[in-house]
Motif scaffolding. Structure first.
Motif, PDB file in Angstrom:
ATOM      1  N   PRO A 186     -38.871 -20.578 -25.127  1.00  0.00           N
ATOM      2  CA  PRO A 186     -37.569 -20.958 -24.934  1.00  0.00           C
ATOM      3  C   PRO A 186     -37.269 -22.034 -23.572  1.00  0.00           C
ATOM      4  N   THR A 187     -36.493 -22.887 -23.839  1.00  0.00           N
ATOM      5  CA  THR A 187     -36.309 -23.726 -22.634  1.00  0.00           C
ATOM      6  C   THR A 187     -34.903 -24.048 -22.401  1.00  0.00           C
ATOM      7  N   VAL A 188     -34.714 -23.943 -20.946  1.00  0.00           N
ATOM      8  CA  VAL A 188     -33.429 -24.295 -20.307  1.00  0.00           C
ATOM      9  C   VAL A 188     -33.243 -25.664 -19.557  1.00  0.00           C
ATOM     10  N   LEU A 189     -32.467 -26.471 -19.776  1.00  0.00           N
ATOM     11  CA  LEU A 189     -32.373 -27.643 -18.813  1.00  0.00           C
ATOM     12  C   LEU A 189     -31.165 -27.202 -17.951  1.00  0.00           C
ATOM     13  N   LEU A 190     -31.337 -27.138 -16.443  1.00  0.00           N
ATOM     14  CA  LEU A 190     -30.357 -26.786 -15.671  1.00  0.00           C
ATOM     15  C   LEU A 190     -30.434 -28.052 -14.674  1.00  0.00           C
ATOM     16  N   ARG A 221     -31.068 -32.420 -26.640  1.00  0.00           N
ATOM     17  CA  ARG A 221     -32.325 -32.905 -27.260  1.00  0.00           C
ATOM     18  C   ARG A 221     -32.933 -31.245 -27.793  1.00  0.00           C
ATOM     19  N   PRO A 222     -33.696 -31.473 -29.053  1.00  0.00           N
ATOM     20  CA  PRO A 222     -33.910 -30.363 -29.661  1.00  0.00           C
ATOM     21  C   PRO A 222     -34.837 -29.442 -28.932  1.00  0.00           C
ATOM     22  N   LYS A 275     -32.458 -20.991 -30.518  1.00  0.00           N
ATOM     23  CA  LYS A 275     -30.819 -20.448 -30.468  1.00  0.00           C
ATOM     24  C   LYS A 275     -30.576 -19.893 -29.181  1.00  0.00           C
ATOM     25  N   ALA A 276     -29.258 -19.985 -28.925  1.00  0.00           N
ATOM     26  CA  ALA A 276     -28.779 -19.686 -27.755  1.00  0.00           C
ATOM     27  C   ALA A 276     -27.277 -18.996 -28.025  1.00  0.00           C
ATOM     28  N   GLU A 277     -27.106 -17.915 -27.675  1.00  0.00           N
ATOM     29  CA  GLU A 277     -25.673 -17.225 -27.769  1.00  0.00           C
ATOM     30  C   GLU A 277     -25.136 -16.972 -26.380  1.00  0.00           C
ATOM     31  N   TRP A 278     -23.968 -17.326 -26.192  1.00  0.00           N
ATOM     32  CA  TRP A 278     -23.539 -17.600 -24.903  1.00  0.00           C
ATOM     33  C   TRP A 278     -22.159 -16.918 -24.850  1.00  0.00           C
TER      34      TRP A 278
END
Length: 413
Positions: A186-190, A221-222, A275-278
């Motif tokens: 899983p990847t986050v762009l901060l 981006r995917p 997938k990200a639920e927020w």
């Protein structure tokens, strides 16, 4: 699934003018507000518990906050160290040196080598091991033109061309980081940036001439499962498809009256690959309340002001009373009563504004397409100027004389 708390734009030490000194602590009450609100964020991170906390930048109003402000910030984040929750602190524009280089106010956390604390002061990818599994965080701090380009590259270019070239250079740099990513994690762009689709408030004035707008298309981006942003103080999601979510959590406290009607809070994220639920979690912050009333046509302006104040919930709020009146009404205002009525507010300001200074009747325009006679235009203008009342008649006589001389010259010609 990895649980993340995303907050941003703390601005610890802002808004002192809206507070007062607490005699028991010696601290400004607005600093205590900001610290208490940040404490609520830490409470939630620890009680969940979350696997990771990511901060989107702008810890303080500037890069050199006083020691007691830095201490208030550090005291709360140290709780994450004790709870063994990994944390990423991104550098925002207010955290940088005036030259736009480095994270002056946050660099100490890297220097001290605090366990599980990462300072994002450059475009880089960090692989973080959490108790629920690994996560990749790409850090993109606030970028300026000087970060990506030399002065010689921009000398002959228009502003639009400069922004286009900057976007191209950043795209290339981002591609380099993307190629390093493990597609299974899983990847986050901060990122701390001004996105081109963001709904802005005071932020449009915070970094004029220093930053540039970044297309949201560059962020969606995917390879990114969640895009965590900072800089804009109003909470919003910039990607309607939510794939990935592109989220500004907004600031955690109201900095000034431009944020009077905005909800404040942080975002909780449940993240897995693809997938990200927020969820946006609101914070109970100090109310800002504007009372604005025009009493210029009132026979009893004081009564109107008292009535307007009585309609608002002002207890413990930061209040500003703005009222318009005519200069001859000034003696009808009982300022002592106004101060007494506003005394239950946390802090307040009273701003009387004279109507004559706010607006004047619209005057006829003198141009080739306007049929009004010059003398009539002058009469209308003088009627709107109380300060010219004593000389209005002589000015009209002089104007008539000039117009008469002009006609005589035209006849002779």
């Amino acid at each position: 699934m990895i649980k993340i708390l995303h907050l941003s734009d703390i601005h610890m030490g802002s808004g002192f003018s809206h507070g007062q000194i607490n005699p028991e602590t010696g601290l400004n009450t607005r600093l205590e507000d900001f610290a208490a609100t940040l404490s609520k964020c830490m409470d939630r991170a620890i009680s969940e518990p979350v696997d990771l906390v990511i901060f989107g930048g702008d810890a303080f109003p500037d890069s050199t906050p006083p020691p007691f402000v830095k201490e208030a910030f550090a005291r709360q984040f140290s709780r994450l160290v004790d709870a063994q929750i990994p944390t990423v602190l991104l550098v925002g524009n207010h955290d940088q040196h005036s030259q736009g280089q480095g994270g002056a106010s946050l660099g100490i956390y890297r220097t001290l080598g605090i366990p599980k604390f990462i300072v994002g002061d450059r475009l880089d990818t960090h692989l973080i091991q959490t108790r629920s599994g690994p996560v990749q965080v790409v850090t993109l701090p606030w970028l300026t033109r000087s970060t990506l380009m030399t002065r010689s590259e921009t000398e002959s270019l228009s502003m639009g061309d400069v922004n286009q070239l900057l976007t191209e250079k950043l795209t290339i740099a981002m591609e380099g980081e993307i190629r390093r990513l493990n597609p299974e994690i899983p990847t986050v762009l901060l990122a701390h940036l001004m996105a081109d689709k963001a709904s802005l408030g005071a932020e449009r004035f915070l970094a004029v001439g220093k930053g540039f707008n970044i297309p949201v298309s560059m962020l969606t981006r995917p390879c990114f499962d969640y895009v965590a942003l900072g800089h804009v103080h109003k909470h919003q999601n910039l990607n309607a498809s939510n794939n990935p979510p592109v989220i500004y959590p907004g600031s955690i406290e109201r900095v000034d009256f431009s944020e009077e009607k905005e909800d404040k809070g942080f975002v909780l994220v449940n993240l897995e690959r693809g997938k990200a639920e927020w969820e946006f979690c609101t914070l109970p912050v100090r109310v800002f309340q504007t009372i604005k009333v025009n009493v210029s046509e009132s026979e009893n302006p004081q009564a109107e002001l008292v009535k307007a104040i009585g309609k608002k919930e002002i207890q413990d709020a930061v209040v500003r009373l703005i009222y318009q009146l005519r200069s001859e009404q000034l003696d009808l205002i009982d300022n002592a009563e106004l101060h007494a009525l506003l005394g239950e507010a946390h802090s307040y300001t009273i701003q009387p504004e004279l109507v004559s200074q706010l607006a004047r009747p619209r005057l006829p325009e003198l141009n080739a397409n306007n049929s009004i006679e010059p003398l009539e235009a002058l009469k209308t203008y003088l009627a709107s100027r109380d300060d010219l009342k004593d000389v209005a008649e002589s000015m009209l006589e002089a104007a008539q004389g000039l117009l008469g001389e002009k006609q005589e010259v035209l006849v002779e010609f």
